[in-house]
Design a protein around this motif. Sequence first.
Motif, mmCIF file in Angstrom:
data_model
loop_
_atom_site.group_PDB
_atom_site.id
_atom_site.type_symbol
_atom_site.label_atom_id
_atom_site.label_comp_id
_atom_site.label_asym_id
_atom_site.label_seq_id
_atom_site.Cartn_x
_atom_site.Cartn_y
_atom_site.Cartn_z
ATOM 1 N N PHE A 160 -0.532 -35.632 -12.553
ATOM 2 C CA PHE A 160 -0.748 -35.198 -13.930
ATOM 3 C C PHE A 160 -2.225 -34.843 -14.102
ATOM 4 O O PHE A 160 -3.065 -35.725 -14.273
ATOM 5 C CB PHE A 160 -0.374 -36.299 -14.926
ATOM 6 N N PRO A 161 -2.588 -33.582 -14.077
ATOM 7 C CA PRO A 161 -4.006 -33.185 -14.137
ATOM 8 C C PRO A 161 -4.567 -33.233 -15.558
ATOM 9 O O PRO A 161 -5.033 -32.222 -16.102
ATOM 10 C CB PRO A 161 -3.976 -31.768 -13.579
ATOM 11 N N VAL A 162 -4.544 -34.407 -16.179
ATOM 12 C CA VAL A 162 -4.977 -34.509 -17.574
ATOM 13 C C VAL A 162 -6.482 -34.272 -17.714
ATOM 14 O O VAL A 162 -6.942 -33.719 -18.719
ATOM 15 C CB VAL A 162 -4.580 -35.872 -18.168
ATOM 16 N N ARG A 163 -7.274 -34.677 -16.726
ATOM 17 C CA ARG A 163 -8.721 -34.465 -16.804
ATOM 18 C C ARG A 163 -9.063 -32.986 -16.697
ATOM 19 O O ARG A 163 -9.901 -32.471 -17.433
ATOM 20 C CB ARG A 163 -9.424 -35.255 -15.704
ATOM 21 N N ARG A 164 -8.418 -32.317 -15.768
ATOM 22 C CA ARG A 164 -8.694 -30.892 -15.602
ATOM 23 C C ARG A 164 -8.214 -30.099 -16.808
ATOM 24 O O ARG A 164 -8.840 -29.119 -17.216
ATOM 25 C CB ARG A 164 -8.020 -30.387 -14.331
ATOM 26 N N ALA A 165 -7.090 -30.512 -17.396
ATOM 27 C CA ALA A 165 -6.547 -29.794 -18.549
ATOM 28 C C ALA A 165 -7.497 -29.847 -19.738
ATOM 29 O O ALA A 165 -7.479 -28.953 -20.591
ATOM 30 C CB ALA A 165 -5.188 -30.370 -18.933
ATOM 31 N N PRO A 216 -8.956 -25.015 -23.298
ATOM 32 C CA PRO A 216 -8.659 -25.292 -24.716
ATOM 33 C C PRO A 216 -7.227 -24.963 -25.125
ATOM 34 O O PRO A 216 -6.788 -25.361 -26.206
ATOM 35 C CB PRO A 216 -9.663 -24.404 -25.459
ATOM 36 N N TYR A 217 -6.493 -24.242 -24.270
ATOM 37 C CA TYR A 217 -5.121 -23.868 -24.603
ATOM 38 C C TYR A 217 -4.102 -24.937 -24.209
ATOM 39 O O TYR A 217 -2.952 -24.879 -24.638
ATOM 40 C CB TYR A 217 -4.747 -22.554 -23.896
ATOM 41 N N ILE A 218 -4.484 -25.894 -23.367
ATOM 42 C CA ILE A 218 -3.524 -26.842 -22.804
ATOM 43 C C ILE A 218 -3.674 -28.213 -23.445
ATOM 44 O O ILE A 218 -4.759 -28.804 -23.454
ATOM 45 C CB ILE A 218 -3.694 -26.968 -21.277
ATOM 46 N N THR A 219 -2.570 -28.740 -23.964
ATOM 47 C CA THR A 219 -2.506 -30.096 -24.483
ATOM 48 C C THR A 219 -1.536 -30.894 -23.612
ATOM 49 O O THR A 219 -0.412 -30.438 -23.367
ATOM 50 C CB THR A 219 -2.021 -30.116 -25.941
ATOM 51 N N MET A 220 -1.969 -32.048 -23.162
ATOM 52 C CA MET A 220 -1.136 -32.885 -22.296
ATOM 53 C C MET A 220 -0.689 -34.140 -23.040
ATOM 54 O O MET A 220 -1.484 -34.777 -23.730
ATOM 55 C CB MET A 220 -1.905 -33.287 -21.035
#
Length: 511
Positions: free
Chosen positions: A430-435, A439-443
């Motif tokens: 789960f690449p939550v840090r990279r996401a 600004p378009y990606i919400t995890m």
Amino acid sequence: MSAFNVYIMPYGLHRESTASVEQIINTSSRYRSGLGSELKQAFPTYYLPIYGSLVCLLLILMTHIGIINKVHYFEPNNPIKFVGNDGTSSFTLKKLIEKKVPALQNRATCLLNPLLFNGDLQTIYAGVRTFRSRDQLYFGRRILKMSDGGSAALDQVISSTKFRSAKPEPCDIPDGQQNLDIGKSTRYFTKEELLEGDIQDDKRPIVLALHGLSGSSAEPYCRCLMSPLFHKEHFNCFVLDARGCGGMNITTSSLFCALWTEDVRETVKVLKKKYPGRSIFAVGFSMGSIILTNYLAQEGENSGIDFAVTLSCIWDLRASSNRMESHFLSGNFYSPRMAKNLLELLEKQKDKLSEREQFKKKYTRENICKVHRLTDFDDNFTSEMFGFSCADEYYCYASPIIRMNDIRTPLLNINSEDDPVAGVFDVGAFPVRRAKFNPYITMITTTHGGHLGWFKPNNTRWYSEPVAKLMGELYKEVYVHGAAKIQINQHSLPNGPPISEGKLLIKRFIS
């Protein structure tokens, strides 16, 4: 004096006709005093902290065995802002969720089925139950002819009345298809219906769903979301069945893979042409989420999708595959089952696939007997169909994690932290840090739920109502009058490989 004796004494005295009022009062006082003494002996003054600690311990145990599910919300560092219909107010996705869909906000909790207390049980239950009587939907099917000669099925949710209003004849079977019976709840549109179109629904927003590996529009994890979107939020719902899936015959000598995004690309163009001016949302499940995120990254600002949701997305196929193959249950149950489903798909489509000489050489009894797990299948067949040397190379190139910086479509991704198929945090699945840098990606992650599970005590799926409501609220707040206006700090956009990278790879694989 025991509590029992104290209790019955007044009862006995009431039967004494000679008892005076004073005796009754005195006996009652002794009764209350004795009962209080007994209660103090049974429940000492320190019972509150003891029982309070036991309750807290029970709640902790419930959390760890999956009864209580908690949401973790990861907002990007500089999130995009949607401009409201009034043209002046703006808000982030997080603000909209906190206001309209609290079930998806950070630290929100819900109860899951206590019998399915870990990711494996949730995943297994999702795989063995069909839920035919729940979220019953009816589909009308049209076959889309792609530019390479291939065919994909676009199933549209229709009312039960419309489903029964017409009965397709053999002349309504599209070219390349042979089977008129494609399910109890799915039928081909007649030629007259295809010409009529959907003029009466010309203002309804559209949602396009991509199913999981070897699935179709009939999958319960898909129907449970399409049902509230269709009935409550009034979306025009479509499911794109991958080549060879859902009872469809292929018309070229290849199936699909995680990097094959051409069918999505052409389907979006078809929808935009058929329904001009409408908003198009998209949702992907498992394998469908990989294809969707790869497509969004390849197209960048030209995806044609206004908002997307991915569920149980496998961001890093290589890490997830290694994790799944190395664990006992997933390596000996999920992976072999997936390989078996794909082998059955090959068997159904072998006549057309055998037109490719390389496949004909590979598809032998000896090679089929060697396919025990998903990696074996991808080594022998997927990699051969799409120009990879082996499964490992395929997983490296097809992983959305390598191109997630290029996504320019508002995207909400939801994964479970105990997903045995997609993997967990310990393998970087789960690449939550990279996401956070896009600004378009919400995890969003949840503590429990497995792979496309999330079963609540009544065995409905947790995500269906909140995700449908979010799409409905976002449409009403932002898209009801047309394309959304988005505010973004251009300096916050991450750097990454050229957007054309994905298209170049596809050209290489199909050449």
